[in-house]
Design a protein around this motif. Structure first.
Motif, PDB file in Angstrom:
ATOM      1  N   MET A 128       0.835  -1.203   0.000  1.00 42.04           N
ATOM      2  CA  MET A 128       0.000   0.000   0.000  1.00 42.04           C
ATOM      3  C   MET A 128       0.870   1.252   0.000  1.00 42.04           C
ATOM      4  O   MET A 128       0.543   2.240  -0.668  1.00 42.04           O
ATOM      5  CB  MET A 128      -0.934  -0.015   1.219  1.00 42.04           C
ATOM      6  CG  MET A 128      -1.893   1.158   1.250  1.00 42.04           C
ATOM      7  SD  MET A 128      -2.988   1.172  -0.194  1.00 42.04           S
ATOM      8  CE  MET A 128      -3.186   2.938  -0.414  1.00 42.04           C
ATOM      9  N   MET A 129       1.973   1.215   0.711  1.00 40.92           N
ATOM     10  CA  MET A 129       2.877   2.369   0.724  1.00 40.92           C
ATOM     11  C   MET A 129       3.450   2.614  -0.670  1.00 40.92           C
ATOM     12  O   MET A 129       3.592   3.762  -1.105  1.00 40.92           O
ATOM     13  CB  MET A 129       3.980   2.158   1.756  1.00 40.92           C
ATOM     14  CG  MET A 129       3.440   2.208   3.184  1.00 40.92           C
ATOM     15  SD  MET A 129       4.635   1.687   4.423  1.00 40.92           S
ATOM     16  CE  MET A 129       5.684   3.129   4.471  1.00 40.92           C
ATOM     17  N   ASP A 130       3.756   1.551  -1.373  1.00 44.93           N
ATOM     18  CA  ASP A 130       4.266   1.695  -2.732  1.00 44.93           C
ATOM     19  C   ASP A 130       3.191   2.309  -3.643  1.00 44.93           C
ATOM     20  O   ASP A 130       3.458   3.268  -4.368  1.00 44.93           O
ATOM     21  CB  ASP A 130       4.713   0.339  -3.281  1.00 44.93           C
ATOM     22  CG  ASP A 130       5.208   0.455  -4.700  1.00 44.93           C
ATOM     23  OD1 ASP A 130       6.335   0.936  -4.899  1.00 44.93           O
ATOM     24  OD2 ASP A 130       4.447   0.104  -5.619  1.00 44.93           O
ATOM     25  N   LEU A 131       1.979   1.766  -3.616  1.00 40.58           N
ATOM     26  CA  LEU A 131       0.897   2.290  -4.432  1.00 40.58           C
ATOM     27  C   LEU A 131       0.616   3.748  -4.089  1.00 40.58           C
ATOM     28  O   LEU A 131       0.459   4.589  -4.979  1.00 40.58           O
ATOM     29  CB  LEU A 131      -0.371   1.444  -4.232  1.00 40.58           C
ATOM     30  CG  LEU A 131      -1.612   1.934  -4.977  1.00 40.58           C
ATOM     31  CD1 LEU A 131      -1.428   1.798  -6.490  1.00 40.58           C
ATOM     32  CD2 LEU A 131      -2.846   1.172  -4.511  1.00 40.58           C
ATOM     33  N   TYR A 132       0.569   4.063  -2.815  1.00 42.06           N
ATOM     34  CA  TYR A 132       0.289   5.423  -2.341  1.00 42.06           C
ATOM     35  C   TYR A 132       1.257   6.434  -2.955  1.00 42.06           C
ATOM     36  O   TYR A 132       0.858   7.529  -3.361  1.00 42.06           O
ATOM     37  CB  TYR A 132       0.392   5.428  -0.815  1.00 42.06           C
ATOM     38  CG  TYR A 132       0.102   6.739  -0.144  1.00 42.06           C
ATOM     39  CD1 TYR A 132      -1.174   7.019   0.334  1.00 42.06           C
ATOM     40  CD2 TYR A 132       1.094   7.687   0.063  1.00 42.06           C
ATOM     41  CE1 TYR A 132      -1.449   8.203   0.990  1.00 42.06           C
ATOM     42  CE2 TYR A 132       0.825   8.877   0.714  1.00 42.06           C
ATOM     43  CZ  TYR A 132      -0.446   9.128   1.178  1.00 42.06           C
ATOM     44  OH  TYR A 132      -0.714  10.316   1.825  1.00 42.06           O
ATOM     45  N   GLY A 133       2.522   6.058  -3.044  1.00 36.85           N
ATOM     46  CA  GLY A 133       3.533   6.946  -3.605  1.00 36.85           C
ATOM     47  C   GLY A 133       3.356   7.177  -5.100  1.00 36.85           C
ATOM     48  O   GLY A 133       3.863   8.159  -5.648  1.00 36.85           O
ATOM     49  N   ARG A 134       2.647   6.299  -5.773  1.00 41.36           N
ATOM     50  CA  ARG A 134       2.446   6.401  -7.226  1.00 41.36           C
ATOM     51  C   ARG A 134       1.179   7.172  -7.604  1.00 41.36           C
ATOM     52  O   ARG A 134       1.103   7.734  -8.692  1.00 41.36           O
ATOM     53  CB  ARG A 134       2.351   4.996  -7.841  1.00 41.36           C
ATOM     54  CG  ARG A 134       3.615   4.189  -7.724  1.00 41.36           C
ATOM     55  CD  ARG A 134       3.391   2.761  -8.226  1.00 41.36           C
ATOM     56  NE  ARG A 134       4.532   1.924  -7.929  1.00 41.36           N
ATOM     57  CZ  ARG A 134       5.625   1.845  -8.683  1.00 41.36           C
ATOM     58  NH1 ARG A 134       5.722   2.556  -9.788  1.00 41.36           N
ATOM     59  NH2 ARG A 134       6.623   1.068  -8.334  1.00 41.36           N
ATOM     60  N   VAL A 135       0.178   7.154  -6.739  1.00 43.18           N
ATOM     61  CA  VAL A 135      -1.158   7.633  -7.101  1.00 43.18           C
ATOM     62  C   VAL A 135      -1.377   9.065  -6.608  1.00 43.18           C
ATOM     63  O   VAL A 135      -1.431   9.301  -5.403  1.00 43.18           O
ATOM     64  CB  VAL A 135      -2.247   6.705  -6.512  1.00 43.18           C
ATOM     65  CG1 VAL A 135      -3.640   7.215  -6.810  1.00 43.18           C
ATOM     66  CG2 VAL A 135      -2.070   5.286  -7.040  1.00 43.18           C
ATOM     67  N   PRO A 136      -1.530  10.028  -7.533  1.00 43.27           N
ATOM     68  CA  PRO A 136      -1.774  11.411  -7.104  1.00 43.27           C
ATOM     69  C   PRO A 136      -3.248  11.682  -6.797  1.00 43.27           C
ATOM     70  O   PRO A 136      -4.130  10.881  -7.140  1.00 43.27           O
ATOM     71  CB  PRO A 136      -1.313  12.237  -8.316  1.00 43.27           C
ATOM     72  CG  PRO A 136      -1.481  11.339  -9.479  1.00 43.27           C
ATOM     73  CD  PRO A 136      -1.281   9.927  -8.968  1.00 43.27           C
ATOM     74  N   MET A 137      -3.496  12.812  -6.173  1.00 39.83           N
ATOM     75  CA  MET A 137      -4.860  13.277  -5.929  1.00 39.83           C
ATOM     76  C   MET A 137      -5.613  13.366  -7.249  1.00 39.83           C
ATOM     77  O   MET A 137      -5.022  13.616  -8.303  1.00 39.83           O
ATOM     78  CB  MET A 137      -4.838  14.653  -5.266  1.00 39.83           C
ATOM     79  CG  MET A 137      -4.387  14.629  -3.818  1.00 39.83           C
ATOM     80  SD  MET A 137      -5.644  13.908  -2.745  1.00 39.83           S
ATOM     81  CE  MET A 137      -6.920  15.151  -2.852  1.00 39.83           C
ATOM     82  N   ASP A 138      -6.906  13.186  -7.190  1.00 42.44           N
ATOM     83  CA  ASP A 138      -7.834  13.289  -8.321  1.00 42.44           C
ATOM     84  C   ASP A 138      -7.692  12.162  -9.342  1.00 42.44           C
ATOM     85  O   ASP A 138      -8.321  12.203 -10.396  1.00 42.44           O
ATOM     86  CB  ASP A 138      -7.722  14.653  -9.026  1.00 42.44           C
ATOM     87  CG  ASP A 138      -8.080  15.802  -8.091  1.00 42.44           C
ATOM     88  OD1 ASP A 138      -9.062  15.655  -7.335  1.00 42.44           O
ATOM     89  OD2 ASP A 138      -7.372  16.824  -8.102  1.00 42.44           O
ATOM     90  N   THR A 139      -6.900  11.136  -9.036  1.00 43.81           N
ATOM     91  CA  THR A 139      -6.777   9.985  -9.933  1.00 43.81           C
ATOM     92  C   THR A 139      -8.123   9.283 -10.082  1.00 43.81           C
ATOM     93  O   THR A 139      -8.857   9.102  -9.113  1.00 43.81           O
ATOM     94  CB  THR A 139      -5.737   8.993  -9.372  1.00 43.81           C
ATOM     95  OG1 THR A 139      -4.458   9.612  -9.395  1.00 43.81           O
ATOM     96  CG2 THR A 139      -5.688   7.700 -10.167  1.00 43.81           C
ATOM     97  N   ARG A 140      -8.421   8.872 -11.302  1.00 38.78           N
ATOM     98  CA  ARG A 140      -9.638   8.096 -11.572  1.00 38.78           C
ATOM     99  C   ARG A 140      -9.463   6.683 -11.030  1.00 38.78           C
ATOM    100  O   ARG A 140      -8.423   6.047 -11.229  1.00 38.78           O
ATOM    101  CB  ARG A 140      -9.884   8.041 -13.078  1.00 38.78           C
ATOM    102  CG  ARG A 140     -11.125   7.245 -13.471  1.00 38.78           C
ATOM    103  CD  ARG A 140     -11.358   7.323 -14.980  1.00 38.78           C
ATOM    104  NE  ARG A 140     -12.555   6.621 -15.374  1.00 38.78           N
ATOM    105  CZ  ARG A 140     -12.563   5.528 -16.127  1.00 38.78           C
ATOM    106  NH1 ARG A 140     -11.434   5.021 -16.603  1.00 38.78           N
ATOM    107  NH2 ARG A 140     -13.698   4.937 -16.434  1.00 38.78           N
TER     108      ARG A 140
END
Length: 195
Positions: A172-184
């Motif tokens: 989850m920490m890895d995914l969190y670092g990749r996904v910006p705000m407002d991502t679909r």
């Protein structure tokens, strides 16, 4: 979404690394089966890059990339009747988030959730784990659905949650670092199996 929409890659992707955080909680080491490790895969479907797609039939979350590729993470999803398919966007992101059960959760299982009605601070014992992505919809706002961490690796690949998708904390920490705000974000419907 059909299973044939995604084709597994050759092997586990080295996506996890040491990420700094102001929180000093040390994560446990999870011995996840190889099939539950993040991996880069080719996707047949023409999904736009940099979106999140959850396929509940495969217990998989895909972070789409350019050129027909994606990173596939294994997830646990909502129990029958609690999983909500639809289109969302990331309206908030939190590291070591606090958690408060929804009134519906308390109503369904008061013996389990009533004691947390005033909330629980972030940390390893918190049901949202190390990181959380908050799912919003236009006109509705916060849906109370989350993509979040968990310290219960045995819940991955199962229908266990109150509607959210969960990954083990380090993934989850890895995914969190990749996904910006407002991502679909698309939570695809649970496929009905033929009789």
């Amino acid at each position: 979404m059909q299973r044939r929409d995604f084709i597994a890659g050759a092997g586990a992707l080295t996506v996890l690394g040491s990420r700094g955080s102001a929180h000093t909680t040390k994560l446990p080491v999870y011995n996840m089966p190889e099939e539950f490790l993040p991996r880069q895969v080719r996707i047949r479907n023409s999904f736009a890059p940099y979106e999140v797609h959850v396929d509940p039939g495969q217990f998989a979350l895909y972070w789409t990339l350019p050129e027909g590729r994606a990173i596939r993470y294994s997830v646990g999803i909502g129990r029958p009747g609690l999983y909500e398919a639809g289109e969302f966007y990331i309206g908030a992101k939190k590291e070591w988030p606090s958690w408060t059960p929804t009134p519906d959760m308390i109503r369904r299982e008061p013996h389990r959730y009533a004691k947390f009605a005033d909330g629980m601070p972030g940390g390893l014992g918190n049901p949202l784990g190390s990181r959380a992505l908050y799912l919003f919809q236009p006109g509705r706002g916060d849906t109370f659905l989350r993509i979040h961490g968990t310290n219960e690796p045995d819940t991955i690949g199962r229908r266990v949650s109150n509607g959210c998708a969960r990954l083990v904390n380090d993934q989850m920490m890895d995914l969190y670092g990749r996904v910006p705000m407002d991502t679909r974000v698309v939570l695809h419907p649970v496929a009905t199996l033929p009789a």
